[in-house]
Enzyme design. Structure first.
Site, mmCIF file in Angstrom:
data_model
loop_
_atom_site.group_PDB
_atom_site.id
_atom_site.type_symbol
_atom_site.label_atom_id
_atom_site.label_comp_id
_atom_site.label_asym_id
_atom_site.label_seq_id
_atom_site.Cartn_x
_atom_site.Cartn_y
_atom_site.Cartn_z
ATOM 1 N N PHE A 1 -57.392 30.170 2.940
ATOM 2 C CA PHE A 1 -56.408 29.894 2.713
ATOM 3 C C PHE A 1 -55.414 31.507 2.767
ATOM 4 C CE2 PHE A 1 -53.509 29.790 -1.489
ATOM 5 C CZ PHE A 1 -52.425 28.802 -0.301
ATOM 6 N N GLN A 2 -54.082 31.138 2.891
ATOM 7 C CA GLN A 2 -52.986 32.268 3.518
ATOM 8 C C GLN A 2 -54.091 33.277 4.335
ATOM 9 O OE1 GLN A 2 -51.480 33.098 -0.762
ATOM 10 N NE2 GLN A 2 -49.877 31.615 -0.359
ATOM 11 N N GLU B 1 -39.849 38.277 1.373
ATOM 12 C CA GLU B 1 -40.335 39.507 1.741
ATOM 13 C C GLU B 1 -39.486 40.205 3.245
ATOM 14 O OE1 GLU B 1 -41.970 36.492 1.744
ATOM 15 O OE2 GLU B 1 -43.829 36.784 0.308
ATOM 16 N N LYS C 1 -59.017 41.462 -0.796
ATOM 17 C CA LYS C 1 -58.937 41.479 -2.236
ATOM 18 C C LYS C 1 -59.403 41.887 -3.054
ATOM 19 C CE LYS C 1 -57.998 38.162 -5.883
ATOM 20 N NZ LYS C 1 -57.118 37.081 -6.415
ATOM 21 N N MET D 1 -19.558 36.949 17.389
ATOM 22 C CA MET D 1 -19.937 37.726 18.400
ATOM 23 C C MET D 1 -20.457 36.694 19.262
ATOM 24 S SD MET D 1 -20.599 40.382 19.813
ATOM 25 C CE MET D 1 -19.517 42.190 18.521
#
Lengths: 161, 566
Positions: free
Chosen positions: B112-113, B50, B162, B480
């Protein structure tokens, strides 16, 4: 330098955390905070007291302005205003000191709001200096508990019609 | 007629002229993905992580000058976007990120999630929303796009439970958006323009210092006109590269920590600094009290909070950069006492002094015949693409070499994670840029360390036929940090040696891409030519001189005149 800043904001969930998150995230400090609805139920008024040099206060007001939910920011230092906070103070009041406590409360135009055989709970409103003064006087007698609100402030109306 | 929330979201995207989005599905957004399958005009780019979706949307937005869009699921899908969102926030990139959320009834239940993504992203978005009432869905999306693209642009997140997406709603008509609390100032105050122009008219040693705001507001033409009209040398921040032609004699290149010697000297000695859409970042100013100490400062910025934040400004102008600079140009066109040649003549000693600095310490490197110098690779990339490629970078040495040696002549051709400094930005950004400009050559200038932070996107690039060219400047180090360790930590290379590294050529092949390697300077050009001629994803693995450093360098906390030179 101490500044009282008045913020009008949309009365929406999470708005308060946007303001406090801004302060913690940018390292500004909040000395006190008060927030409630205004006459318009969709608008809240948040009053906060903060300290810092002018450059920091300028950043604070600009950053507050930048929040999408903020309607108006006023640094009350720039206007004539009335500032008030309220304190509830429970002070020891036994036989020897009961009368004296009442006299002091009277001088400060406070109110006794709860009485027990050994203590009084006193309600006092005023600016922070007045409240601090009462606290200082009552301390030797024995303060058992203090609860204070944040400062609220209102600009004075124009005196000329 | 009622439609579902997911259908309404698609209609909103159509309304906003969005036809490419970047995302990754999951349980909370499965209904929306079902709708996407029915929506033929929309291209959904399926990333492999993502974070990459957000970086890709970021670069898409930069190339097109439009709002980029990413879509992810709840919980881990949402948290994976945070780095990308924070990067877009610091770089002021217009973007809308849709995150799925558990049904409203479950919010706060540790479902959940479930994660409070609105709480998590509050400090790194321009604004964010949790839509709890289906009737707010469409107005919220419209407002989000409006906020993302106007004022100082930035990412806006919309959290979509949802059940809200599944609800049946009436699609409200589109109305002009008027917000009580948000009205950015676009037009400059004429009095301030007058003051600024007077100051410019009388300055002897002026410098234009331009930043990402010039790119964001499409002000390059106006800034170029102003610079040339008044013979003012121009220096650019990392985000401002391309805002003024890099090959113009007035260009000083980049300023700051790895800026050119002459840019930093010019800023240190100027008597008037005209900052346009730049924010006096610490990487630009170095020790703040030594930054442009003799200069009167004009600052144009659309964000009032940027003005006098780090450096006290004498003439603030809160406005859109393009409008403000255009107003200045027309002021000079009208001014009776303005004579272009006279001003040029008056600035000549100043320009002469700058040319002296340029001759003394040009941007350069020590050439070698047996090992590949990274700067040489970037120069060759510039030469062989005629300076016309879209360049994205990762973060670290690769980023600075790209900024220093690929002379950008046009805006919207350089994408880098400037503010947040995200390793792993460049490759997904290159995919986003290629989706935005299918006909352009897009090159990700990368390091062997940072390319591995989003290497999984090889599959995405292949799947969507993005013929991105990845140029890995491979020194087997986190270069770097190693450079800092070399200079300031007595060469104690703590955890900056990449002892185990993939064979990038074989890795390219594993993804069905093309892998090429150059180990000698003579191989650089053929490798680049072959890559440019290949209509496929290519990794060019340039094995470079291992301990090459980025110079000039201003050590942290020093004045910008205290540069370490080649």
């Amino acid at each position: 330098m101490k500044h009282t800043i008045s913020v009008l904001l949309q009365n929406k969930p999470g708005v308060l955390s946007r303001v406090t998150g801004l302060f913690s995230g940018r390292g500004f400090n909040i000395e006190s905070l008060a927030v409630n609805q205004t006459l318009d139920p969709e608008v809240s008024c948040l009053t906060l007291v903060t300290t810092g040099p002018d450059s920091i206060i300028e950043q604070i007001t600009k950053q507050l302005h930048k929040l999408i939910d903020v309607i108006k920011v006023t640094d009350m230092r720039e206007v004539e205003c009335v500032e008030r906070e309220m304190a509830l103070i429970r002070v020891k009041a036994e036989a020897a000191t009961r009368a004296e406590v009442l006299r002091i409360v009277d001088i400060f135009r406070g109110k006794v709001v709860d009485v027990s055989p050994k203590s009084y709970a006193i309600e006092l409103t005023g600016d922070d200096k007045k409240i601090q003064a009462l606290i200082d006087i009552l301390k030797p007698i024995g303060i058992q508990e203090i609860v204070r609100t944040g400062t609220i402030a209102m600009a004075r109306a124009k005196k000329t019609p | 007629m009622k439609i579902t929330g997911t259908q309404a979201i698609m209609k909103c995207l159509k309304e906003q002229n969005v036809n490419v989005i970047f995302g990754f599905p999951g349980g909370a957004v499965i209904d929306l993905y079902d709708e996407i399958m029915r929506t033929e005009w929309l291209t959904h780019v399926l990333v492999r992580h993502e974070q990459a979706a957000v970086h890709a949307a970021d670069a898409y937005a930069r190339v097109r000058g439009e709002v980029g869009v990413a879509l992810v699921t709840s919980g881990p899908g949402a948290t994976n976007t945070v780095t990308g969102i924070a990067s877009a926030y610091l770089d002021s990139i217009p973007m809308v990120v849709f995150t799925g959320q558990v049904p409203t009834a479950l919010i706060g239940n540790d479902a959940f999630q479930e994660v409070d993504i609105v709480g998590i992203t509050r400090p790194c978005t321009k604004h964010n929303y949790l839509v709890k009432d289906p009737k707010d869905l469409v107005p919220t999306i419209r407002e989000a796009f409006h906020i993302a693209r106007t004022g100082r642009p930035g990412p806006v997140l919309i959290d979509l439970p949802k059940d809200v997406m599944a609800a049946m709603i009436t699609f409200p008509e589109e109305k002009p958006i008027r917000m009580r609390t948000y009205r950015p100032t676009y037009e400059p105050h004429p009095g301030q323009i007058e003051k600024a122009c007077q100051a410019m008219l009388h300055a002897k040693r002026p410098v234009l210092y331009i930043g990402g705001g010039v790119i964001a507001s499409n002000a390059s033409d106006e800034v170029t006109e102003l610079g040339r009209k008044l013979s003012i040398p121009v220096t650019m921040t990392l985000m401002g590269l391309g805002g003024f032609p890099g090959t113009d004699p007035l260009s000083l290149g980049m300023l700051g920590m790895h800026g050119t010697y002459y840019a930093n000297m010019a800023v240190a000695e100027c008597d008037l600094l005209i900052a346009v859409g730049a924010r006096f970042d610490d990487r630009v100013t170095g020790r703040i009290d030594a930054f442009a100490p003799e200069a009167e400062i004009i600052h144009i910025d659309i964000d009032p909070a940027s003005i006098s934040k780090n450096v006290e400004v004498d003439i603030p102008i809160v406005a859109d950069c393009r409008q403000a600079v255009a107003a200045m140009n027309s002021w000079f066109n009208r001014a009776k006492d303005f004579d272009r040649d006279k001003v040029a003549q008056r600035h000549e000693p100043w320009l002469e002094k700058i040319r002296g600095w340029k001759d003394k310490h040009p941007l350069g490197y020590l050439e070698e015949t047996d090992v590949i110098k990274p700067q040489f690779v970037v120069e060759k990339l510039h030469e062989l693409t005629h300076g016309d490629a879209i360049i994205t970078t990762e973060v670290g040495q690769n980023q600075m070499w790209a900024a220093q040696f690929y002379q950008f002549n046009k805006p919207r051709h350089f994408m880098t994670s400037g503010g947040l400094g995200v390793m792993g930005y460049g490759f997904p950004a290159a995919i986003g840029a290629q989706m935005a400009a299918p006909d352009k050559v897009v090159i990700d200038i990368a390091g062997d360390g940072s390319i591995q932070m989003n290497i999984q996107e090889m599959a995405t690039a292949r799947q969507y036929h993005c013929p991105v060219k990845i140029a890995i400047l491979n020194n087997n180090y986190l270069g770097m940090v190693r450079q800092w360790q070399e200079l300031f930590y007595d060469k104690r290379y703590s955890n900056t040696t990449l002892d185990v590294a993939p064979d990038f050529v074989a890795l390219a092949r594993a993804y069905g891409a093309v892998g090429l390697r150059a180990t000698k300077p003579s191989e650089v050009e053929p490798v680049i030519k072959e890559a440019l001629a290949t209509d496929n994803l290519v990794i060019m693995d340039f094995v470079i001189s291992r301990e090459e450093g980025v110079y000039p360098m201003v050590p942290a906390g020093k004045a910008t005149t205290e540069m370490l030179l080649v």
